[in-house]
Design an enzyme around this catalytic site. Structure first.
Site, PDB file in Angstrom:
ATOM      1  N   SER A  14       9.756   5.686   3.992  1.00 36.17           N
ATOM      2  CA  SER A  14       8.954   4.766   4.980  1.00 36.17           C
ATOM      3  C   SER A  14       7.776   6.118   5.874  1.00 36.17           C
ATOM      4  O   SER A  14       8.816   6.664   6.285  1.00 36.17           O
ATOM      5  CB  SER A  14       9.136   3.719   6.314  1.00 36.17           C
ATOM      6  OG  SER A  14       8.246   3.523   6.290  1.00 36.17           O
ATOM      7  N   ASP A  15       6.651   5.728   5.889  1.00 38.75           N
ATOM      8  CA  ASP A  15       6.438   6.739   6.289  1.00 38.75           C
ATOM      9  C   ASP A  15       5.299   6.323   7.939  1.00 38.75           C
ATOM     10  O   ASP A  15       4.104   7.065   8.248  1.00 38.75           O
ATOM     11  CB  ASP A  15       5.188   7.560   4.921  1.00 38.75           C
ATOM     12  CG  ASP A  15       3.851   6.605   5.001  1.00 38.75           C
ATOM     13  OD1 ASP A  15       4.431   5.248   4.935  1.00 38.75           O
ATOM     14  OD2 ASP A  15       2.878   6.969   4.981  1.00 38.75           O
ATOM     15  N   LYS A  16       5.680   5.020   7.592  1.00 40.68           N
ATOM     16  CA  LYS A  16       4.896   4.274   9.290  1.00 40.68           C
ATOM     17  C   LYS A  16       5.816   3.992  10.119  1.00 40.68           C
ATOM     18  O   LYS A  16       6.990   3.612   9.818  1.00 40.68           O
ATOM     19  CB  LYS A  16       4.204   2.964   8.544  1.00 40.68           C
ATOM     20  CG  LYS A  16       2.653   4.017   7.715  1.00 40.68           C
ATOM     21  CD  LYS A  16       2.053   2.679   7.164  1.00 40.68           C
ATOM     22  CE  LYS A  16       0.402   3.045   7.196  1.00 40.68           C
ATOM     23  NZ  LYS A  16       0.449   3.944   5.483  1.00 40.68           N
ATOM     24  N   THR A  17       6.159   4.173  11.231  1.00 34.94           N
ATOM     25  CA  THR A  17       7.004   4.002  12.540  1.00 34.94           C
ATOM     26  C   THR A  17       6.536   2.152  12.147  1.00 34.94           C
ATOM     27  O   THR A  17       7.500   1.701  12.500  1.00 34.94           O
ATOM     28  CB  THR A  17       6.406   4.774  13.693  1.00 34.94           C
ATOM     29  OG1 THR A  17       5.611   3.974  14.028  1.00 34.94           O
ATOM     30  CG2 THR A  17       6.895   5.877  13.652  1.00 34.94           C
TER      31      THR A  17
END
Length: 542
Positions: free
Chosen positions: A341-344
């Site tokens: 995943s690249d999004k918090t």
């Protein structure tokens, strides 16, 4: 439920509708034959008939009966049904009932779970706003969002759900939360200028997308796409077109069922041949023996055990707010070893919670998480009452009055209307027991990235008119000449103390906001009035 009429072609082809962001607002208005007075009722009626309502088209659905019988489409289920028929033929009614019960229970569990998942997917249609404020014949009026047509002029304000894809023509500190489209949890600051033609959806800052939420400011835009032509409509269409692959478990079960069926047929045929040719048994005896052998070889308990195990997994996922569309998908999760995943925002709830507060005289800890306003405010481990702490009372008052968010309880859950940061402050004031009903807001300076603060002018009963400011603590310290002391009175500023406290709170991973105030006798406020402030304190948030 909105009507299921299928929207027809929009007044632009599929490629053009993605390039509205590259055109100037005047060009968009000219292409859609609209102006600052909006469309006339006659034009709206004609376009509505030609292009259809602003609705997501309903996908063709199988009837409940068809969906129920789909759960019988499995090799092992076929074998079990054959076994039930064989045991019935031999008069073993108890065995027949047990086998049929397993088959039916398996279908019922799968049918119910699939229905829940299908309803969750259907909820994407509810992301469209039910109402909108459109300018018609020069006058703003509230209408049903499904009546919007390309060319309509729509007004947006904080708390609104965007009713259609809009090319923004006018904005004032407009921020829109676009996580349904981009996955980004942080609201996007919008503008009215042109954007590069090759920009992706997340970079089209002059477009307000249908189904997203306005969290701050105001805006106005021209409808450029409705219904299935919107970005959320395209997502809905892609979801309906997704093919359902066979899971590893189902592939293994299918293979096992095929092998078992062939093995049973082979063994029973061999048994029948040996009895007929080698031992000269009667055909009736051999047939009954072969049927008994076949029934004994069928693992009728396997589908029941598999269904019960998967159903338990689905229930455990449901308790964690995860919807499983198909029962076998639970087993597929067991094959996952890495999630990238690249999004918090993908891995968090996107909720801000005030955890600490700092005044010139004391440090406070705030209990509770999320938007549920339950928790005490503690000082040195002991709960405090806000009315006994004058400086804390001012901090709470500022957090409440310089705030555009609202938190309400709905169906047992606390729902935020507004930005997460302001929501966290609102919950903090609710925990402190502050009631802002007696204060009237006279004017407001919305948050701007250039100044990094928001300010409000309030009529506050006996205290008269007062400016409340919240924002980046460094900015507020630059504009403050005094600080609020222990007894709530102004005293000399100790900037070094506040800078140390800012760094100390920030070092724990919290976002730090400052709150300041000053008296005023003006009817309006500008940035010039946000000066000579009394610094009240800090709030730390996670």
């Amino acid at each position: 439920m909105p009507s299921s009429q299928t929207p027809t072609k929009q007044p632009h082809d599929a490629e053009d509708h993605r390039l509205w962001h590259a055109l100037a607002a005047e060009e968009v208005a000219g292409a859609l034959q609209t102006d600052g007075t909006g469309l006339s009722e006659e034009e709206v009626k004609e376009r509505l008939e030609r292009y259809g309502p602003n609705l997501l088209p309903e996908a063709a659905k199988a009837s409940p009966l068809v969906r129920f019988f789909r759960h019988f489409h499995n090799v092992l289920i076929y074998v079990l049904i054959a076994a039930a028929m064989a045991t019935a033929f031999m008069g073993h009614w108890v065995d027949t009932g047990v086998i049929l019960a397993v088959v039916v229970v398996n279908a019922i569990i799968g049918f119910i779970q699939e229905g829940k998942a299908e309803q969750a997917l259907e909820d994407i249609r509810s992301m469209l706003s039910p109402e909108a404020v459109a300018v018609r014949d020069g006058k703003p009026r509230k209408i049903l969002a499904e009546k919007l047509v390309p060319g309509d002029l729509v007004e947006l304000r904080s708390g609104d759900r965007v009713p259609a894809d809009l090319r923004l023509t006018r904005v004032r500190n407009l921020k829109i939360e676009e996580s349904p489209l981009t996955g980004e949890s942080i609201a996007v600051e919008k503008e009215s200028g042109t954007v590069d033609p090759d920009s992706v959806v997340g970079d089209r800052t002059n477009i307000a997308f249908s189904g997203t939420m306005v969290t701050y400011g105001r805006g106005r835009g021209i409808v450029v796409a409705t219904g299935a032509s919107t970005e959320i409509g395209r997502i809905s269409g892609m979801m309906e077109a997704v093919a359902t692959p066979r899971t590893p478990l189902l592939r293994k079960i299918d293979h096992f069922g095929n092998v078992l069926s062939i093995f049973i047929l082979g063994v029973t045929a061999l048994f029948f041949a040996i009895g007929w040719f080698a031992h000269d048994y009667a055909a009736t005896e051999l047939f009954l023996a072969v049927i008994g052998l076949a029934v004994a070889a069928i693992p009728e308990g396997l589908p029941a055990i598999m269904t019960i195990t998967l159903a338990l997994g689905v229930q455990r996922m449901a308790r964690r707010k995860a919807i499983v569309r198909k029962l076998p998908s639970v087993e597929t999760l067991g094959s996952v070893t890495v999630i990238c995943s690249d999004k918090t925002g993908t891995l968090t709830r996107n909720e801000m919670t005030a955890r600490t507060a700092r005044t010139a005289s004391a440090f406070y800890e705030i209990e509770g998480t999320g938007y549920r306003p339950h928790g005490e405010i503690r000082r040195d481990g002991s709960a405090v009452r806000t009315e006994d702490e004058p400086a804390l009372a001012d901090l709470v008052r500022g957090a409440a009055l310089c705030n555009d968010s609202e938190v309400e309880e709905k169906d047992g859950e606390w729902i935020l209307h507004g930005e997460p940061t302001e929501g966290g402050l609102r919950v903090f004031t609710m925990k402190a027991g502050f009631d802002h009903a007696g204060s009237e807001r006279i004017d407001v300076l919305p948050f701007e990235s250039d100044h990094k603060y928001m300010a409000t002018l309030n009529e506050d009963g006996e205290d008269g008119r007062r400016i409340w400011v919240k924002g980046a603590p460094e900015q507020l310290l630059d504009r403050s000449s005094r600080q609020i002391g222990t007894d709530g009175s102004p005293e000399d500023m100790d900037r070094a103390f506040w800078e140390d406290e800012i760094h100390r709170i920030a070092a724990t991973g919290q976002r730090v906001l400052g709150i300041a105030t000053r008296k005023s006798d003006h009817d309006r406020i500008g940035h010039d009035e946000v000066a000579e402030l009394d610094f009240v304190g800090l709030v730390g948030m996670i």
